[in-house]
Every structure is written in structure tokens, then in C-alpha cells.
Design an enzyme around this catalytic site. Structure first.
Site, PDB file in Angstrom:
ATOM      1  N   HIS A  94       0.943  -1.099   0.039  1.00 27.68           N
ATOM      2  CA  HIS A  94      -0.078  -0.049   0.029  1.00 27.68           C
ATOM      3  C   HIS A  94       1.124   1.150  -0.081  1.00 27.68           C
ATOM      4  CE1 HIS A  94      -3.720   2.171   0.663  1.00 27.68           C
ATOM      5  NE2 HIS A  94      -2.747   3.038   1.354  1.00 27.68           N
ATOM      6  N   ASP A 173     -14.705   3.108   7.633  1.00 26.22           N
ATOM      7  CA  ASP A 173     -13.624   3.639   6.842  1.00 26.22           C
ATOM      8  C   ASP A 173     -14.002   4.616   5.677  1.00 26.22           C
ATOM      9  OD1 ASP A 173     -10.884   4.924   6.462  1.00 26.22           O
ATOM     10  OD2 ASP A 173     -10.970   3.545   4.705  1.00 26.22           O
ATOM     11  N   ARG A 180     -13.619  13.178   5.955  1.00 24.61           N
ATOM     12  CA  ARG A 180     -12.366  13.697   6.469  1.00 24.61           C
ATOM     13  C   ARG A 180     -11.959  14.540   5.070  1.00 24.61           C
ATOM     14  NH1 ARG A 180      -8.862   9.108   7.137  1.00 24.61           N
ATOM     15  NH2 ARG A 180      -7.119  10.393   7.104  1.00 24.61           N
ATOM     16  N   SER A 195      -7.013   4.208   9.178  1.00 27.91           N
ATOM     17  CA  SER A 195      -7.868   4.067   7.791  1.00 27.91           C
ATOM     18  C   SER A 195      -7.124   3.040   6.789  1.00 27.91           C
ATOM     19  CB  SER A 195      -7.966   5.507   7.129  1.00 27.91           C
ATOM     20  OG  SER A 195      -8.220   5.380   5.560  1.00 27.91           O
ATOM     21  N   LYS A 199      -8.233  -1.506   6.300  1.00 34.22           N
ATOM     22  CA  LYS A 199      -8.870  -2.033   5.120  1.00 34.22           C
ATOM     23  C   LYS A 199      -7.685  -3.038   4.874  1.00 34.22           C
ATOM     24  CE  LYS A 199      -8.779   2.039   3.233  1.00 34.22           C
ATOM     25  NZ  LYS A 199      -8.696   3.475   2.683  1.00 34.22           N
TER      26      LYS A 199
END
Ligand code: URA
Length: 437
Positions: A94, A173, A180, A195, A199
Site C-alpha cells: 500500500h 472507513d 475527512r 484508515s 482495510k
């Protein structure tokens, strides 16, 4: 004020008390955290209450135990995937988001070419950072939405899947990230870490490599903040039983020479064909080595897998499995405008934010969720850091289908190049700054 549904039973907490606790720099109890995330997901805590709480977290932070509990509560808001039935190990990466960050595109098939499963659940771009799904949708026919069954089959047969996360994964999220984004509360370490990690943990990967970016084009501009974010995420992953490693990487200048959906696919294909810009190749290979080692492949020669076509074969299989026409030409923009240098010199810096905002304004990104993006829009960088230019040379090409966007894109990118006198030696850019495990 939004209309909240009537609570189905007497709620154990009051949102205003939870907000006040964080506003006054207190520590939220595990019960308060579990409740506020669950009640927000159910619609009992209103959007304006959650936005006040997010701002209190942004301003006053969270302790490690609070972040861990917040992350667990977001995981518990939805389903968890399980790749235990696959015959291969799983690994994922990620990135915290950057400009020209197309690394997932060559990386997932490269890693899959070693017989490892890469379940890459990706997102769309918002703001100046591009989204992997938007990039792949530049390929005619390619489909981002897969059922869980289709995803499992592709992981087993092809190895690499890049697709949209289903709506069942960490729904808290999904709501909170959208909130946000419009309340100025994105750049908070506890909120970003929880966040991303909610996930990734819910997704069920056995190992995870994080690419945490720092510099002008990153959410964390300061290296010390990026380091803290990396440490927080590695601890969250490790505590949840996911083998997690972070690379701290440079995002002061764009990665490679393109920012924009189809343009980035084109550059990724160059990397998969054994060429491409050196920084993109270096980061792809560094992340691939980490992912493969985490999956139990020792000492992989990833450069060879790019050079001899193995990674490209894996790309073709991955794109075709999701309906993409691998041989179709990529879309070309209807209008291309050249930007030219106004002085002689060596390029010492190229501001990633200027390039990212320009690509976005040309139509590569969206300003509202759900807006369509242009597949061919973006910035092609001709003069990058270390290149020598003469006055009048082309610095960049701006691609768009809607020429009326050029003016505002030009405003964003003007002044993004910095120079030293011709002949000055420019220190080599260090892409990977550190490794945090
Ligand atoms: N990416 C995410 O998924 N969440 C964040 O908060 C920031 C980047």
C-alpha cells in the site's frame, strides 16, 4: 444538520461526551471508541458530530492504544476476507499516495510471476494524487469491480488482481474517509494509519509492504511525520499478526516522467518491457523484493523477471482476466500543449505538487467523488531532475481533451522547475530513504 435515525435501543454513550473528551485532550476509552465507530456506521452519530471528533483527533492526536482500538473497531464494522484456501502465499503493498505513483501496475504482475498471490484492493484518485483504478480504466474493456469469487479464482489462476474494494470491507472507513476529505482532517497520523490498516487487515493478506511517501507531493511533507506514520502502521499490522514492513520513499519530485491515467499505463508498460525510467524501476524492484521475501521467496532476481518478459506475461494475463484488451492502443488526448524553458540550466528540483495539481486540473483527477476522469489527460515530463536544458527547450507536455483547462493547469505547474547553472552536478535522488520493520 443531517437527520439521524432514531436509536434502536438506549445508546450507552452520548456523542457529545465523546467529542468533549477528545476536545479536552483526554484519552477515549475502548468502549467509547467501539461505540462511536459502530454508532457512526449505523447513522446514529451524525456526520457533523463525527467531523467534530475527527477535528479533535487531528488537533490533539491519539495514544497508541486508542489508534489500535479505533482500527479494530473499523475492521469490525464490516466483513473480513480470508485467503486461507488459496494454494499460494499472499502479499500486498500500500502506498500513502503520490504524484506519478504508478508502481502498483508493474509491481503486482512482477510479484505474481513468482507464484505469489497479490490481492491489490485499490482506490480512485482524489485531489492531486492519482488512483490505480482510474489508471487501469484507461485500458479499453478493463473492469474494476469483481465479486469475491471472481477475485479468488483470479488469484489462484493468474496470481495478481487489482480491483475495487467491495463495499463490505471497513464501511466505517469509507464513510469517515469521505467526511475527512471535505473537513480538512485527512493529514492526521492516527486517522491515516487506522484508515489504511483497517482495510489491509480486513482484506486478510498474510504480509504487507507499505510505501510511505514524504516530500512536497505527499500527505506527510515532513520526513519526521512520515516516519511516525510508518512506525504506527507497522506496529498496527504486526500486532494484528500481519508481517508488515514500511519503506520510507521520496516524493519531492514525481515518480517517472508521467502523471495521468493512460500516460502512466504507457510508462508502466515500458517498465514491464524491461525499460522505463530508472526511479520507477528502482522502487518497483525494491518493493517487489520486500514482498517476495515476506512471502518466503529467497533472493529473487526481480530485474531479470522484468527484462525477460515474465512480468509482462503476468500483466497480460491479469489485464485480460478483467476484460481488458491488452493489445488495444491507449487513448490519446485531443489537445497537447508544450511548456518551454525560459532559461538555460540543470534541473535541480521538480515540485511534485505542482505537477500533480496540473495533471488533476487537465482532467486526470476529479474534484468531486463520482466525477468522470479523462483517460488521456495528464502531464508528460520532458525535463526531469538532473536534465540539462537550454532556453526554449520543451519542459513538459500537457495532455487534455478539454483545452479550456490548460490555463489553470499551467498556473499550477509554472515555477515547478528549479535550476542551477549549466554543468552543475546534481546529487543522485535517493528514492528509498529508510526501511522500518
Ligand atoms: N489512504 C487511505 O486509505 N486513507 C487515508 O487516510 C490516507 C490515504
Amino acid at each position: 444538520m443531517t437527520d439521524a435515525p432514531a436509536p434502536s435501543a438506549v445508546e450507552p454513550f452520548d456523542a457529545v461526551d465523546v467529542i468533549r473528551t477528545k476536545r479536552d485532550r483526554g484519552v477515549l476509552s475502548p468502549e467509547q471508541i467501539d461505540w462511536v465507530i459502530d454508532a457512526y456506521t449505523r447513522g446514529v452519530v451524525a456526520e457533523e458530530q463525527m467531523s467534530a471528533l475527527a477535528m479533535a483527533v487531528f488537533l490533539n492526536g491519539m495514544e497508541r492504544e486508542e489508534i489500535a482500538r479505533w482500527t479494530r473497531a473499523m475492521i469490525a464494522s464490516g466483513e473480513r476476507m480470508d485467503f486461507g484456501s488459496l494454494s499460494k502465499p499472499t502479499t500486498d503493498k500500500h502506498s500513502t499516495g503520490g504524484v506519478g505513483d504508478k508502481i502498483t501496475l508493474p509491481l503486482a504482475p512482477l510479484v505474481a510471476s513468482y507464484g505469489v498471490a497479490v490481492p491489490q484492493l485499490s482506490g480512485r484518485g482524489l485531489g492531486h494524487t492519482g488512483g490505480t483504478l482510474d489508471k487501469l480504466e484507461a485500458i479499453p474493456g478493463w473492469r474494476a469491480n469483481l465479486s469475491n469469487e471472481e477475485m479468488m479464482r483470479q488469484l489462484e489462476e493468474v496470481g495478481a488482481v487489482i480491483c475495487a474494494a467491495g463495499s463490505g470491507l471497513a464501511p466505517a472507513d469509507k464513510k469517515l474517509y469521505a467526511l475527512r476529505d471535505v473537513t480538512g482532517t485527512v493529514e492526521a497520523i492516527p486517522l491515516i494509519a487506522s484508515s489504511i490498516m483497517s482495510k489491509k487487515i480486513a482484506e486478510g493478506t498474510a504480509s504487507l509492504i507499505l510505501d510511505v511517501k514524504t516530500g512536497a507531493g505527499a500527505f506527510m511533507r515532513e520526513e519526521s511525520d512520515a516516519r511516525e506514520l510508518a512506525r504506527t502502521m507497522v506496529d498496527l499490522g504486526t500486532d494484528a499478526g500481519v508481517h508488515t514492513v514500511a519503506l520510507l520513499t521520496d516524493m519531492s519530485a514525481p515518480l517517472g516522467r508521467t502523471a495521468g491515467n493512460g500516460l502512466e499505463v504507457r510508462e508502466s508498460l515500458e517498465v514491464l518491457a524491461g525499460g522505463g525510467p530508472a526511479d520507477v524501476v528502482e522502487l518497483t524492484c525494491a518493493l517487489a523484493r520486500e514482498m517476495l521475501e515476506a512471502a518466503g521467496v529467497e533472493d529473487p532476481d526481480v530485474e531479470a523477471a522484468l527484462a525477460d518478459g515474465r512480468a509482462m506475461d503476468s500483466w497480460r494475463a491479469m489485464i485480460a482476466a478483467q476484460g481488458g484488451d491488452v493489445d488495444a492502443p491507449l487513448p490519446e488526448a485531443k489537445h497537447v500543449e508544450e511548456l518551454r524553458a525560459e532559461q538555460d540550466g540543470v534541473v535541480t528540483g521538480l515540485d511534485a505538487m505542482g505537477v500533480g495539481v496540473a495533471a488533476w486540473r487537465l482532467g486526470a483527477g476529479r474534484s468531486r467523488p463520482g466525477e468522470a476522469v479523462q483517460a488521456a489527460a495528464g502531464v508528460e515530463i520532458v525535463a526531469h531532475v538532473g536534465d540539462e536544458v537550454r532556453s526554449g527547450d520543451v519542459l513538459a507536455r500537457l495532455h487534455t481533451d478539454t483545452p479550456e483547462r490548460i490555463g489553470r493547469a499551467q498556473e499550477a505547474i509554472d515555477g515547478s522547475w528549479s535550476y542551477a547553472a549549466p554543468g552543475t552536478a546534481v546529487p543522485e535522488r535517493q528514492i528509498v530513504k529508510d526501511r522500518i520493520a
